[in-house]
Design a protein around this motif. Structure first.
Motif, PDB file in Angstrom:
ATOM      1  N   GLU A 262       0.876  -1.178   0.000  1.00 26.87           N
ATOM      2  CA  GLU A 262       0.000   0.000   0.000  1.00 26.87           C
ATOM      3  C   GLU A 262       0.906   1.219   0.000  1.00 26.87           C
ATOM      4  N   PRO A 263       0.516   2.282  -0.723  1.00 26.53           N
ATOM      5  CA  PRO A 263       1.360   3.486  -0.682  1.00 26.53           C
ATOM      6  C   PRO A 263       1.579   3.943   0.756  1.00 26.53           C
ATOM      7  N   LYS A 264       2.840   4.063   1.138  1.00 30.15           N
ATOM      8  CA  LYS A 264       3.175   4.385   2.523  1.00 30.15           C
ATOM      9  C   LYS A 264       4.059   5.617   2.578  1.00 30.15           C
ATOM     10  N   GLY A 265       4.354   6.004   3.798  1.00 24.30           N
ATOM     11  CA  GLY A 265       5.268   7.116   4.002  1.00 24.30           C
ATOM     12  C   GLY A 265       4.555   8.450   3.990  1.00 24.30           C
ATOM     13  N   GLN A 266       5.353   9.484   4.175  1.00 22.38           N
ATOM     14  CA  GLN A 266       4.836  10.847   4.233  1.00 22.38           C
ATOM     15  C   GLN A 266       5.360  11.644   3.044  1.00 22.38           C
ATOM     16  N   PRO A 267       4.649  12.699   2.665  1.00 20.97           N
ATOM     17  CA  PRO A 267       5.148  13.552   1.579  1.00 20.97           C
ATOM     18  C   PRO A 267       6.498  14.153   1.950  1.00 20.97           C
ATOM     19  N   GLU A 268       7.312  14.410   0.936  1.00 19.58           N
ATOM     20  CA  GLU A 268       8.582  15.083   1.173  1.00 19.58           C
ATOM     21  C   GLU A 268       8.300  16.492   1.705  1.00 19.58           C
ATOM     22  N   PRO A 269       9.003  16.918   2.758  1.00 14.59           N
ATOM     23  CA  PRO A 269       8.806  18.294   3.237  1.00 14.59           C
ATOM     24  C   PRO A 269       9.239  19.291   2.165  1.00 14.59           C
ATOM     25  N   PHE A 270       8.544  20.406   2.094  1.00 15.54           N
ATOM     26  CA  PHE A 270       8.947  21.416   1.116  1.00 15.54           C
ATOM     27  C   PHE A 270       9.004  22.777   1.791  1.00 15.54           C
ATOM     28  N   ASP A 271       9.756  23.658   1.190  1.00 12.33           N
ATOM     29  CA  ASP A 271       9.952  25.004   1.721  1.00 12.33           C
ATOM     30  C   ASP A 271       8.776  25.872   1.284  1.00 12.33           C
ATOM     31  N   ASP A 272       7.946  26.297   2.258  1.00 16.22           N
ATOM     32  CA  ASP A 272       6.771  27.081   1.871  1.00 16.22           C
ATOM     33  C   ASP A 272       7.117  28.506   1.450  1.00 16.22           C
ATOM     34  N   SER A 273       8.428  28.824   1.459  1.00 11.57           N
ATOM     35  CA  SER A 273       8.863  30.109   0.898  1.00 11.57           C
ATOM     36  C   SER A 273       9.520  29.913  -0.468  1.00 11.57           C
ATOM     37  N   ALA A 274       9.456  28.681  -0.987  1.00  8.04           N
ATOM     38  CA  ALA A 274      10.033  28.391  -2.305  1.00  8.04           C
ATOM     39  C   ALA A 274       9.330  29.198  -3.388  1.00  8.04           C
ATOM     40  N   PRO A 275       9.996  29.435  -4.504  1.00  9.19           N
ATOM     41  CA  PRO A 275       9.392  30.218  -5.580  1.00  9.19           C
ATOM     42  C   PRO A 275       8.092  29.584  -6.076  1.00  9.19           C
ATOM     43  N   VAL A 276       7.124  30.426  -6.394  1.00  7.66           N
ATOM     44  CA  VAL A 276       5.867  29.952  -6.971  1.00  7.66           C
ATOM     45  C   VAL A 276       6.090  29.621  -8.437  1.00  7.66           C
ATOM     46  N   VAL A 277       5.758  28.392  -8.824  1.00  9.04           N
ATOM     47  CA  VAL A 277       5.914  27.970 -10.218  1.00  9.04           C
ATOM     48  C   VAL A 277       4.698  28.409 -11.033  1.00  9.04           C
ATOM     49  N   VAL A 278       3.516  28.120 -10.531  1.00 13.86           N
ATOM     50  CA  VAL A 278       2.296  28.516 -11.235  1.00 13.86           C
ATOM     51  C   VAL A 278       1.236  28.926 -10.221  1.00 13.86           C
ATOM     52  N   TYR A 300     -24.737  27.944 -18.713  1.00 19.94           N
ATOM     53  CA  TYR A 300     -23.358  27.454 -18.769  1.00 19.94           C
ATOM     54  C   TYR A 300     -23.181  26.282 -17.813  1.00 19.94           C
ATOM     55  N   VAL A 301     -22.320  25.331 -18.213  1.00 22.15           N
ATOM     56  CA  VAL A 301     -21.818  24.323 -17.292  1.00 22.15           C
ATOM     57  C   VAL A 301     -20.540  24.894 -16.689  1.00 22.15           C
ATOM     58  N   LYS A 302     -20.567  25.180 -15.399  1.00 25.26           N
ATOM     59  CA  LYS A 302     -19.425  25.834 -14.751  1.00 25.26           C
ATOM     60  C   LYS A 302     -18.481  24.767 -14.210  1.00 25.26           C
ATOM     61  N   ALA A 303     -17.649  24.225 -15.131  1.00 26.35           N
ATOM     62  CA  ALA A 303     -16.762  23.112 -14.779  1.00 26.35           C
ATOM     63  C   ALA A 303     -15.705  23.540 -13.770  1.00 26.35           C
ATOM     64  N   VAL A 304     -15.168  24.749 -13.934  1.00 28.42           N
ATOM     65  CA  VAL A 304     -14.260  25.356 -12.954  1.00 28.42           C
ATOM     66  C   VAL A 304     -14.789  26.762 -12.718  1.00 28.42           C
ATOM     67  N   ASP A 305     -15.017  27.116 -11.453  1.00 31.87           N
ATOM     68  CA  ASP A 305     -15.749  28.348 -11.172  1.00 31.87           C
ATOM     69  C   ASP A 305     -15.069  29.157 -10.070  1.00 31.87           C
ATOM     70  N   GLY A 306     -14.055  29.932 -10.475  1.00 36.91           N
ATOM     71  CA  GLY A 306     -13.416  30.851  -9.541  1.00 36.91           C
ATOM     72  C   GLY A 306     -12.374  30.213  -8.647  1.00 36.91           C
ATOM     73  N   VAL A 307     -11.420  29.489  -9.227  1.00 37.44           N
ATOM     74  CA  VAL A 307     -10.393  28.790  -8.441  1.00 37.44           C
ATOM     75  C   VAL A 307      -9.127  29.637  -8.360  1.00 37.44           C
ATOM     76  N   THR A 308      -8.656  29.833  -7.143  1.00 44.30           N
ATOM     77  CA  THR A 308      -7.400  30.546  -6.895  1.00 44.30           C
ATOM     78  C   THR A 308      -6.464  29.599  -6.148  1.00 44.30           C
ATOM     79  N   LEU A 309      -5.250  29.426  -6.685  1.00 47.84           N
ATOM     80  CA  LEU A 309      -4.287  28.518  -6.055  1.00 47.84           C
ATOM     81  C   LEU A 309      -2.869  28.956  -6.375  1.00 47.84           C
ATOM     82  N   ALA A 310      -1.915  28.373  -5.649  1.00 49.12           N
ATOM     83  CA  ALA A 310      -0.488  28.603  -5.916  1.00 49.12           C
ATOM     84  C   ALA A 310       0.254  27.286  -5.726  1.00 49.12           C
ATOM     85  N   LEU A 311       1.121  26.955  -6.680  1.00 50.57           N
ATOM     86  CA  LEU A 311       1.925  25.734  -6.639  1.00 50.57           C
ATOM     87  C   LEU A 311       3.396  26.130  -6.645  1.00 50.57           C
ATOM     88  N   ARG A 312       4.110  25.679  -5.628  1.00 51.60           N
ATOM     89  CA  ARG A 312       5.506  26.092  -5.456  1.00 51.60           C
ATOM     90  C   ARG A 312       6.496  25.007  -5.878  1.00 51.60           C
TER      91      ARG A 312
END
Length: 545
Positions: A262-278, A300-312
């Motif tokens: 079964e998929p085990k372990g924890q996500p790799e820690p990341f720096d939350d001050s790392a540069p934003v990619v998208v 309208y079919v509102k498939a995505v409706d007002g999503v705000t996010l940041a991926l680092r």
């Protein structure tokens, strides 16, 4: 189980495949039986021979390249392997039905849902059109498709993966068969629909006295559904017995390995001050609904409706939700593969107004790994040609030898033999094909990869391997992953931050640990309950609201 109670029995079944002068034995003298009304599970990793054994029951293998060096399969006293094509035609879809693993390749892209489900009823029952439509609507409701009247005229490409699988199940159940063969029936479904479909199959089996042969890599499903289990490895049955006994006290080392995988372990820690990619701001994807003679847009079919996010950089952002919640549409919009409204910023540059020509140089930095490793690799190209395709477009000055070397490096990086580049996709298991798909993305050295359900079609132990592979690649290259999945166990093992989507909107978001340990929204709680078998009050009402 006495002979009188046996519905289907396979004795010493072998299956061989001829390729030129070579012959490969895929199934080696297996024997199994299914009683009337009984649920039996056939489990094992990709390539173990479980699907080939099931396809042999209805002689659906690619004959004459496939053959049976030994064996018999008796269904209600008749040897199916010795039956004529006309005799089998009377049995297929009527007395024995099958749900296939890949709904997109099993459904006809040129026919509507009503026509495809109705065809089964017309061929075997000769029902008039009015009765066919009524029965089709009833079946679509049973398998959990909402507003089925609107779906009758839809084509397969207009449905989500989960909805397509539900249509396949409706087709298989149309004639109330004596035996239903379910080959990974919930692979494409999100956790909540999985629970509904499994409960439906259980109820139908009980009400109709229908036997169920369940082929799956998900041992959680086996534990819930099956009375008896056959464990397959390398074409042979290595262990069999009552489900409770197999889970409580597995005897064979391979069964122990499966139960521990079964998929085990924890996500790799990341720096939350790392540069934003998208990042996105108020991202919307609305599909117009046109009605009337002049086809005017009325809604309208509102498939995505007002999503705000940041991926680092170095982060894995998980996007979860039920089928149709907008997860994949969100990812495609971020990669500018479909039209959208709202702001999209990649590495500090606004790209939401970029043309296809302007996006082309960025494609090497923004890659994608698709859900289906069977459908996403061209069967006509060798592995090397598949992986080098991006290099030819993005780096046209590279020589053939330089490309071949880069392909070898990419294959090595994902744990495959570089010599595999001269082989073709059909020669590999599902897990190996997904590694090839990852290599195709990695060869261009991207900064970001969208992973769209990359483990959903894989068995449990291979899922764990792919998760470990993705972790290692991310750590080595500081990759940003947009990880879209309905499998919350995999999300928990891999993602640092999670967005929960419903109806195109984000209903909850936060660090993965917070979402999994202390979800605030009732919808998130219900999703987690379905995934981890927890108890939540009014769970069904929360999901259907």
């Amino acid at each position: 189980m006495s002979t009188l109670e046996t519905l289907l029995q396979a004795r010493n079944l072998s299956v061989a495949f001829a390729q030129g002068v070579d012959t490969t034995l895929a199934v080696d003298r297996v024997s199994f039986k299914i009683g009337r009304g009984e649920t039996v599970a056939l489990v094992g990793e990709s390539g173990s021979g479980k699907t080939v054994s099931a396809l042999s029951i209805l002689k659906l293998l690619p004959y004459p390249s496939a053959s049976h060096p030994s064996g018999e399969i008796f269904f209600q006293g008749r040897n199916l392997l010795a039956s004529t094509e006309d005799e089998l035609r009377q049995i297929r879809g009527s007395r024995i039905s099958m749900i296939f693993q890949e709904p997109m390749t099993s459904l006809n892209p040129l026919h509507s849902i009503e026509k495809q489900v109705g065809e089964v009823l017309k061929v075997h029952r000769g029902l008039p059109d009015a009765e066919v439509r009524e029965r089709v609507l009833e079946l679509l409701r049973k398998v959990g498709i909402r507003d089925p009247e609107r779906r009758l005229g839809a084509f397969p490409h207009e449905l989500s993966g989960g909805q397509r699988q539900r249509v396949m199940i409706a087709m298989a159940l149309a004639n109330e068969p004596d035996l239903l063969i379910a080959d990974e029936p919930t692979t494409a479904l999100d956790v909540t629909i999985q629970a509904q479909i499994l409960e439906l199959l259980k109820d139908l089996s009980r009400e109709m006295g229908m036997a169920l042969l369940l082929i799956t890599h998900d041992l959680g499903i086996v534990r819930k559904m099956a009375q008896r289990v056959y464990v397959m490895k390398s074409g042979r049955i290595v262990e069999e017995g009552q489900t409770e006994e197999i889970f409580a006290n597995p005897q064979h080392a391979y069964t122990q390995h499966l139960l521990a995988a079964e998929p085990k372990g924890q996500p790799e820690p990341f720096d939350d001050s790392a540069p934003v990619v998208v990042e996105t701001e108020d991202l919307r994807v609305w599909f117009p609904i046109k009605t009337g003679l002049l086809k005017r847009t009325t809604d309208y079919v509102k498939a995505v409706d007002g999503v705000t996010l940041a991926l680092r950089e170095g982060q894995t952002l998980g996007v979860v939700g039920e089928s149709g919640s907008g997860k994949t549409t969100l990812g495609l919009a971020i990669l500018r593969l479909i039209s959208s409204m709202g702001r999209i910023v990649y590495m500090g540059k606004a790209i939401d107004s970029y043309s296809s020509k302007q996006m082309r140089p960025l494609r090497k930095e923004m890659q994608i790994v698709f859900q289906d490793p069977y459908g996403s690799l061209s069967p006509r190209l060798s592995v090397g040609q598949i992986i080098e395709e991006g290099l030819i477009i993005q780096q046209p000055n590279m020589t053939y030898d330089e490309r071949r070397e880069r392909v070898s490096q990419a294959l090595t990086e994902v744990g495959l033999d570089p010599e595999a580049q001269d082989r073709y996709p059909h020669e590999f298991s599902g897990g190996q094909r997904q590694r090839i798909a990852v290599a195709r993305a990695m060869v261009l050295e991207p900064k970001m990869i969208m992973l769209d359900e990359p483990t959903s079609a894989l068995d449990m132990s291979v899922q764990a391997q792919i998760v470990d592979l993705l972790r290692g690649l991310q750590k080595k290259r500081k990759l940003a992953y947009l990880f879209i999945s309905h499998d919350l166990r995999v999300v928990r093992a891999l993602c640092n931050y999670v967005l929960v989507m419903r109806g195109g909107k984000i209903v909850e978001q936060g660090p993965a640990e917070k979402i999994f340990e202390n979800p605030e929204e009732a919808y998130t709680q219900a999703l987690l309950a379905a995934a981890f078998n927890l108890e939540v009050a009014h769970e069904a009402e929360l999901l259907d609201a």
